[in-house]
Design a protein around this motif. Structure first.
Motif, PDB file in Angstrom:
ATOM      1  N   VAL A   1      -5.407  -3.673   2.687  1.00  0.00           N
ATOM      2  CA  VAL A   1      -5.252  -2.151   2.976  1.00  0.00           C
ATOM      3  C   VAL A   1      -6.119  -1.800   1.650  1.00  0.00           C
ATOM      4  N   ARG A   2      -6.274  -2.457   0.828  1.00  0.00           N
ATOM      5  CA  ARG A   2      -7.253  -1.675  -0.301  1.00  0.00           C
ATOM      6  C   ARG A   2      -8.531  -1.676   0.246  1.00  0.00           C
ATOM      7  N   SER A   3      -9.131  -2.756   0.717  1.00  0.00           N
ATOM      8  CA  SER A   3     -10.301  -2.907   1.422  1.00  0.00           C
ATOM      9  C   SER A   3     -10.527  -1.776   2.556  1.00  0.00           C
TER      10      SER A   3
ATOM     11  N   THR B   1     -11.139   1.562   1.128  1.00  0.00           N
ATOM     12  CA  THR B   1     -12.592   1.855   0.814  1.00  0.00           C
ATOM     13  C   THR B   1     -13.566   1.971   1.783  1.00  0.00           C
ATOM     14  N   ARG B   2     -13.407   1.244   2.869  1.00  0.00           N
ATOM     15  CA  ARG B   2     -14.163   1.203   4.164  1.00  0.00           C
ATOM     16  C   ARG B   2     -13.986   2.676   4.807  1.00  0.00           C
ATOM     17  N   LEU B   3     -12.926   3.269   5.065  1.00  0.00           N
ATOM     18  CA  LEU B   3     -12.541   4.612   5.690  1.00  0.00           C
ATOM     19  C   LEU B   3     -12.852   5.559   4.837  1.00  0.00           C
TER      20      LEU B   3
ATOM     21  N   SER C   1      -8.419  11.123   4.660  1.00  0.00           N
ATOM     22  CA  SER C   1      -7.062  10.513   4.204  1.00  0.00           C
ATOM     23  C   SER C   1      -7.020   8.981   4.283  1.00  0.00           C
ATOM     24  N   PRO C   2      -8.090   8.334   3.711  1.00  0.00           N
ATOM     25  CA  PRO C   2      -8.223   6.693   3.831  1.00  0.00           C
ATOM     26  C   PRO C   2      -7.181   5.993   3.499  1.00  0.00           C
ATOM     27  N   ARG C   3      -6.255   6.298   2.497  1.00  0.00           N
ATOM     28  CA  ARG C   3      -5.249   5.536   2.095  1.00  0.00           C
ATOM     29  C   ARG C   3      -4.084   5.511   3.108  1.00  0.00           C
ATOM     30  N   VAL C   4      -3.918   6.745   3.341  1.00  0.00           N
ATOM     31  CA  VAL C   4      -2.524   7.062   4.383  1.00  0.00           C
ATOM     32  C   VAL C   4      -2.959   6.457   5.732  1.00  0.00           C
TER      33      VAL C   4
ATOM     34  N   ALA D   1       5.828  -0.958   1.541  1.00  0.00           N
ATOM     35  CA  ALA D   1       6.782  -2.028   1.018  1.00  0.00           C
ATOM     36  C   ALA D   1       5.844  -3.226   0.980  1.00  0.00           C
ATOM     37  N   ALA D   2       5.321  -3.619   2.320  1.00  0.00           N
ATOM     38  CA  ALA D   2       4.788  -4.876   2.552  1.00  0.00           C
ATOM     39  C   ALA D   2       3.506  -4.892   1.587  1.00  0.00           C
ATOM     40  N   VAL D   3       2.737  -3.826   1.472  1.00  0.00           N
ATOM     41  CA  VAL D   3       1.351  -3.988   0.596  1.00  0.00           C
ATOM     42  C   VAL D   3       1.902  -4.060  -0.655  1.00  0.00           C
ATOM     43  N   LEU D   4       2.787  -3.428  -1.178  1.00  0.00           N
ATOM     44  CA  LEU D   4       3.375  -3.492  -2.735  1.00  0.00           C
ATOM     45  C   LEU D   4       3.622  -4.946  -2.919  1.00  0.00           C
ATOM     46  N   ARG D   5       4.456  -5.554  -2.142  1.00  0.00           N
ATOM     47  CA  ARG D   5       4.948  -6.920  -2.450  1.00  0.00           C
ATOM     48  C   ARG D   5       3.660  -7.911  -2.127  1.00  0.00           C
ATOM     49  N   GLY D   6       2.723  -7.528  -1.654  1.00  0.00           N
ATOM     50  CA  GLY D   6       1.577  -8.532  -1.401  1.00  0.00           C
ATOM     51  C   GLY D   6       1.935  -9.422  -0.407  1.00  0.00           C
TER      52      GLY D   6
END
Length: 304
Positions: free
Chosen positions: A11-13, A16-18, A25-28, A47-52
Motif C-alpha cells: 500500500v505504501r508503494s 507513491t505511484r498513485l 487521494s492516493p492513500r485512500v 488493519a491488515a496494512v497496520l499489522r503488516g
C-alpha cells in the motif's frame, strides 16, 4: 511491486505511484483497492496494512493490476464497482455517470423541503445510477416516514444500473426522456429534483476521471449547456403541484443565466441559487408558482 511481501509495503508503494500519477487521494485509493482484493471493507484493509499482513502471490498480482489501472486514471468506482453517496452504496461502472459528493447537497435540500409531509411524492429526473432517488428514499425510510419516489432515465445502459440500485428500495423507475416524462407520470408531485447533463458543448471536464463518464450524461445540448436543463425545468413545472419544490444542479457558469431564464417563464417563485462547499455556484431551488402558463396541465399523464 510484485515482490512486495506484505500489505504495508504494498500500500505504501501504491500510494507513491498513485500520487505520481496525479490521483488526488492516493492513500485512500490504495487502501480501497486493497480492500477490493481482500474482499473486506476499508477498515479491515487498513488493519491488515497496520499489522503488516503477508500478501499471497494471487493477491499481489491482483492488487498490482488494479493499481496499474488506477494510475492510468481509470475511475476508482469502476475498479471497485461501487460508489458511496449520501449514506447509500450504489452499483456503478462503465456507461453510467459516477455521482459526485457535491450532488449530495440536492438530497439535503429536498429532504428539508418535504420534511413535514407524510408520504411525499418525489421525482428524480435524469436519474443516471439512481443516486438522488436512492438517497432520498433511503433517508426517508430510515426516518420511519417513507416517500413515494419515482425516477426517470433516458439511456438504457444507465437505466440498467439504476434498476439494480432502485428496485430494492421500491423506487418506481421509468425508461423515458425526462423532458417528456410528464406523459408517463401523474402530476401533483411534492418535489422534483434533477442533476441533468449541463456541461457546455466542447468543454472538456477538468478532472481526468470525469472523461470516463458517458457524454449523454455530461453535455447540456448547446454551447451554453443550458438547453437540456431548461427542458428539464419545464418538465418539472408540469409535474409539480402548486407550491411544490424544485432543485436542479447546474454548471457554475450558469449561475446568472439559468436563474434569469427560469424567472421569465412565470412558472416559479422563490428562485434561489446555491453554492457548493467549495463556494462555487452549484444548484438552483424554486417553488412551483400557483398560476403559470401551464395551468390545466398539472394533472396530465397517466396515474402511476
Amino acid at each position: 511491486m510484485s515482490g512486495t511481501p506484505d500489505w504495508s509495503r504494498a500500500v505504501r508503494s501504491a500510494t507513491t505511484r498513485l500520487a505520481a500519477a496525479g490521483v488526488s487521494s492516493p492513500r485512500v485509493d490504495a487502501e480501497l483497492l486493497a480492500a477490493q482484493v481482500l474482499g473486506v471493507d476499508r477498515g479491515a484493509a487498513v488493519a491488515a496494512v497496520l499489522r503488516g499482513d503477508a500478501q499471497s502471490a494471487a493477491h499481489a498480482r491482483a492488487f498490482d493490476r488494479l493499481v496499474d489501472r488506477r494510475a492510468q486514471r481509470e475511475p476508482l468506482q469502476h475498479l471497485t464497482g461501487v460508489a458511496d453517496f449520501h449514506r447509500v452504496r450504489l452499483r456503478v461502472g462503465p456507461g453510467v455517470f459516477v455521482p459526485r459528493p457535491e450532488t449530495e447537497l440536492l438530497v439535503d435540500a429536498v429532504l428539508s423541503a418535504v420534511e413535514s409531509r407524510e408520504a411525499p411524492r418525489i421525482a428524480d429526473l435524469c436519474t443516471g445510477s439512481g443516486a438522488l432517488a436512492a438517497a432520498i428514499a433511503e433517508a426517508r425510510r430510515r426516518a420511519g416516514r417513507p416517500a413515494q419516489v419515482h425516477a426517470v432515465e433516458l439511456d438504457p445502459v444507465a437505466h440498467a444500473w439504476a434498476r439494480e440500485n432502485l428496485e430494492p428500495l421500491g423506487v418506481h423507475l421509468v425508461l423515458a426522456d425526462a423532458a417528456d416524462c410528464w406523459t408517463h407520470l401523474r402530476a401533483d408531485f411534492d418535489a422534483v429534483v434533477a442533476n441533468p447533463p449541463y456541461v457546455p458543448a466542447g468543454q472538456v471536464p477538468d478532472q481526468t476521471e470525469a472523461r470516463a463518464d458517458p457524454e449523454i450524461a455530461l453535455y447540456g445540448g448547446d454551447v451554453s449547456g443550458t438547453r437540456i436543463p431548461l427542458r428539464i425545468a419545464a418538465a418539472a413545472s408540469r409535474l409539480l403541484r402548486p407550491g411544490g419544490f424544485f432543485a436542479m444542479e447546474h454548471d457554475e457558469s450558469h449561475a446568472e443565466s439559468l436563474l434569469a431564464s427560469l424567472q421569465v417563464t412565470g412558472d416559479w417563485s422563490g428562485l434561489r441559487g446555491h453554492e457548493d462547499l467549495a463556494g462555487r455556484p452549484r444548484f438552483v431551488t424554486a417553488t412551483r408558482a400557483a398560476t403559470t402558463s401551464r395551468v390545466g396541465e398539472w394533472n396530465n399523464g397517466p396515474r402511476d
